[in-house]
Enzyme design. Structure first.
Site, PDB file in Angstrom:
ATOM      1  N   SER A   1       0.880  -1.174   0.000  1.00 60.86           N
ATOM      2  CA  SER A   1       0.000   0.000   0.000  1.00 60.86           C
ATOM      3  C   SER A   1       0.915   1.220   0.000  1.00 60.86           C
ATOM      4  O   SER A   1       2.052   1.146   0.472  1.00 60.86           O
ATOM      5  CB  SER A   1      -0.867   0.008   1.247  1.00 60.86           C
ATOM      6  OG  SER A   1      -1.474   1.269   1.397  1.00 60.86           O
TER       7      SER A   1
ATOM      8  N   TYR B   1      -2.127  -1.570  10.133  1.00 62.56           N
ATOM      9  CA  TYR B   1      -2.172  -1.765   8.684  1.00 62.56           C
ATOM     10  C   TYR B   1      -0.930  -1.156   8.027  1.00 62.56           C
ATOM     11  O   TYR B   1      -0.288  -1.782   7.176  1.00 62.56           O
ATOM     12  CB  TYR B   1      -3.453  -1.130   8.148  1.00 62.56           C
ATOM     13  CG  TYR B   1      -3.717  -1.349   6.677  1.00 62.56           C
ATOM     14  CD1 TYR B   1      -4.020  -2.608   6.171  1.00 62.56           C
ATOM     15  CD2 TYR B   1      -3.689  -0.283   5.781  1.00 62.56           C
ATOM     16  CE1 TYR B   1      -4.280  -2.798   4.825  1.00 62.56           C
ATOM     17  CE2 TYR B   1      -3.954  -0.462   4.429  1.00 62.56           C
ATOM     18  CZ  TYR B   1      -4.239  -1.724   3.951  1.00 62.56           C
ATOM     19  OH  TYR B   1      -4.497  -1.912   2.615  1.00 62.56           O
TER      20      TYR B   1
HETATM   21  P1  NAD Z   1     -11.597  -6.602  -0.242  1.00 63.14           P
HETATM   22  O1  NAD Z   1     -11.990  -6.478   1.202  1.00 63.14           O
HETATM   23  O2  NAD Z   1     -12.555  -6.196  -1.297  1.00 63.14           O
HETATM   24  O3  NAD Z   1     -11.182  -8.108  -0.547  1.00 63.14           O
HETATM   25  C1  NAD Z   1     -10.403  -8.857   0.310  1.00 63.14           C
HETATM   26  C2  NAD Z   1     -10.754 -10.313   0.085  1.00 63.14           C
HETATM   27  O4  NAD Z   1      -9.880 -11.090   0.893  1.00 63.14           O
HETATM   28  C3  NAD Z   1     -12.192 -10.669   0.514  1.00 63.14           C
HETATM   29  O5  NAD Z   1     -12.853 -11.360  -0.540  1.00 63.14           O
HETATM   30  C4  NAD Z   1     -11.987 -11.550   1.737  1.00 63.14           C
HETATM   31  O6  NAD Z   1     -12.977 -12.558   1.861  1.00 63.14           O
HETATM   32  C5  NAD Z   1     -10.628 -12.126   1.483  1.00 63.14           C
HETATM   33  N1  NAD Z   1      -9.953 -12.558   2.704  1.00 63.14           N
HETATM   34  C6  NAD Z   1      -9.985 -11.967   3.921  1.00 63.14           C
HETATM   35  N2  NAD Z   1      -9.248 -12.664   4.780  1.00 63.14           N
HETATM   36  C7  NAD Z   1      -8.745 -13.719   4.104  1.00 63.14           C
HETATM   37  C8  NAD Z   1      -7.925 -14.802   4.455  1.00 63.14           C
HETATM   38  N3  NAD Z   1      -7.485 -14.952   5.699  1.00 63.14           N
HETATM   39  N4  NAD Z   1      -7.606 -15.695   3.502  1.00 63.14           N
HETATM   40  C9  NAD Z   1      -8.060 -15.567   2.243  1.00 63.14           C
HETATM   41  N5  NAD Z   1      -8.854 -14.571   1.841  1.00 63.14           N
HETATM   42  C10 NAD Z   1      -9.188 -13.643   2.768  1.00 63.14           C
HETATM   43  O7  NAD Z   1     -10.202  -5.840  -0.332  1.00 63.14           O
HETATM   44  P2  NAD Z   1      -9.547  -5.049  -1.558  1.00 63.14           P
HETATM   45  O8  NAD Z   1      -9.848  -3.619  -1.382  1.00 63.14           O
HETATM   46  O9  NAD Z   1      -9.835  -5.744  -2.830  1.00 63.14           O
HETATM   47  O10 NAD Z   1      -7.998  -5.237  -1.186  1.00 63.14           O
HETATM   48  C11 NAD Z   1      -7.179  -6.227  -1.745  1.00 63.14           C
HETATM   49  C12 NAD Z   1      -5.763  -5.973  -1.292  1.00 63.14           C
HETATM   50  O11 NAD Z   1      -5.360  -4.650  -1.659  1.00 63.14           O
HETATM   51  C13 NAD Z   1      -5.571  -6.049   0.235  1.00 63.14           C
HETATM   52  O12 NAD Z   1      -4.318  -6.622   0.509  1.00 63.14           O
HETATM   53  C14 NAD Z   1      -5.572  -4.605   0.644  1.00 63.14           C
HETATM   54  O13 NAD Z   1      -4.907  -4.398   1.869  1.00 63.14           O
HETATM   55  C15 NAD Z   1      -4.848  -3.977  -0.524  1.00 63.14           C
HETATM   56  N6  NAD Z   1      -5.032  -2.542  -0.680  1.00 63.14           N
HETATM   57  C16 NAD Z   1      -6.274  -2.014  -0.841  1.00 63.14           C
HETATM   58  C17 NAD Z   1      -6.403  -0.638  -0.984  1.00 63.14           C
HETATM   59  C18 NAD Z   1      -7.734   0.004  -1.158  1.00 63.14           C
HETATM   60  O14 NAD Z   1      -7.789   1.240  -1.242  1.00 63.14           O
HETATM   61  N7  NAD Z   1      -8.809  -0.767  -1.218  1.00 63.14           N
HETATM   62  C19 NAD Z   1      -5.287   0.177  -0.972  1.00 63.14           C
HETATM   63  C20 NAD Z   1      -4.037  -0.403  -0.804  1.00 63.14           C
HETATM   64  C21 NAD Z   1      -3.927  -1.758  -0.674  1.00 63.14           C
END
Ligand code: NAD
Length: 273
Positions: free
Chosen positions: A153, A166
């Site tokens: 991130s 985080y």
């Molecule tokens: P999201 O919440 O839409 O999806 C996360 C998915 O991971 C969900 O489907 C959930 O069921 C699954 N999950 C949760 N715990 C789990 C586990 N223990 N094992 C397997 N699956 C699991 O999240 P997103 O926004 O698509 O984020 C995806 C990645 O991107 C994450 O690593 C997040 O930290 C990172 N990220 C997101 C953002 C943002 O702005 N959304 C920014 C930077 C980084």
């Protein structure tokens, strides 16, 4: 003419957290480019939905329930993919996220933050990346080839306010990405590459409560602050991540390993002045 630089035809890709907003989009893009996709998620229905959508669009997909924090569960998923398709060329570690109880607020000070909430966020993001790297990395070591993409991130470069666990976990992912890139190349094969993508602000379920007023849907003060600090002047969309992903997993990045690519509309580069 076939584009050899970005050719992913027939590659096998496993993506954790692929039932979610950002990683499901990545899964679909890799599928559209001819890769066979293992959709791994803690929530089986979420994985199944994405796999069904890929298949409906003419791609090949396998939905697998998998907890990225549970090595036996990852091992079962990995063995199932190998049984089906014989190998795994690409691992995208997407499982991750924040938690309200690990976020400071007027109701919750840093001093009172519950240990289990902090541990949850650190474990999910950091160990939830390391454990799949152990399982799929072992297979890649045997294959003597593979590509791993971790999800960092932009807050890993400079921490954001409020989300201490985080930010710390994502900073650790950058370190792990560099460590593993060196380790896999030196110990097993220079054809194993490890990189990370650092998304900026994407409006998704995990951060909606910080960016928008629950009742009105208007941007919060924090949401406004973010957009004004993003030179691109907007939040990212899941599609914004696809170019960096395709580049890093394709032959065009064959000499690229151990880096973290920010995809953040310029957020990390902007000093605010
Ligand atoms: P999201 O919440 O839409 O999806 C996360 C998915 O991971 C969900 O489907 C959930 O069921 C699954 N999950 C949760 N715990 C789990 C586990 N223990 N094992 C397997 N699956 C699991 O999240 P997103 O926004 O698509 O984020 C995806 C990645 O991107 C994450 O690593 C997040 O930290 C990172 N990220 C997101 C953002 C943002 O702005 N959304 C920014 C930077 C980084």
């Amino acid at each position: 003419m076939k584009d050899k630089l970005f050719d992913l035809e027939g590659k096998v890709a496993a993506l954790t957290g692929a039932g979610g907003v950002l990683i499901s989009m990545m899964a679909k893009e890799l599928a559209a480019r001819g890769a066979k996709i293992a959709v791994l998620d803690l929530v089986p229905e979420a994985a199944q939905k994405v796999a069904d959508e890929i298949k409906a669009a003419g791609g090949q997909a396998l939905a697998l329930a998998c907890n990225a924090l549970d090595k036996p569960s990852i091992e079962v998923a990995c063995a199932t993919i190998v049984k089906e398709w014989g190998r795994v060329d690409i691992l995208v570690n997407g499982a991750g996220g924040n938690n309200k109880k690990a976020t400071t607020s007027p109701e919750l000070s840093f001093f009172d933050m519950p240990a289990d909430a902090l541990r949850f966020v650190m474990d999910l993001n950091l160990l939830g990346t390391i454990f799949p790297c152990q399982v799929f990395g072992k297979l890649m070591a045997q294959q003597k080839s593979g590509v791993i993409i971790n999800t960092s991130s932009m807050n890993s470069f400079r921490p954001l306010t409020r989300i201490i666990g985080y930010s710390a976990a994502k900073a650790a992912i950058n370190n792990v990405t560099q460590w593993l890139a060196v380790h896999m190349a030196q110990t097993y094969s220079p054809n194993i590459r490890v990189n990370a993508i650092a998304p900026g602000f994407f409006e998704t379920l995990q951060n909606k409560f910080l960016l928008r007023d629950e009742k009105t849907g208007e941007l919060t003060a924090r949401g406004n602050q973010i957009v004004s600090h993003t030179p691109a002047g907007r939040f990212g969309t899941p599609e914004d991540l696809l170019g960096a992903l395709v580049w890093l997993v394709s032959p065009s990045a064959s000499f690229v390993s151990g880096i973290v690519v920010p995809v953040d509309g310029g957020f990390s580069a902007y000093s605010g002045v």
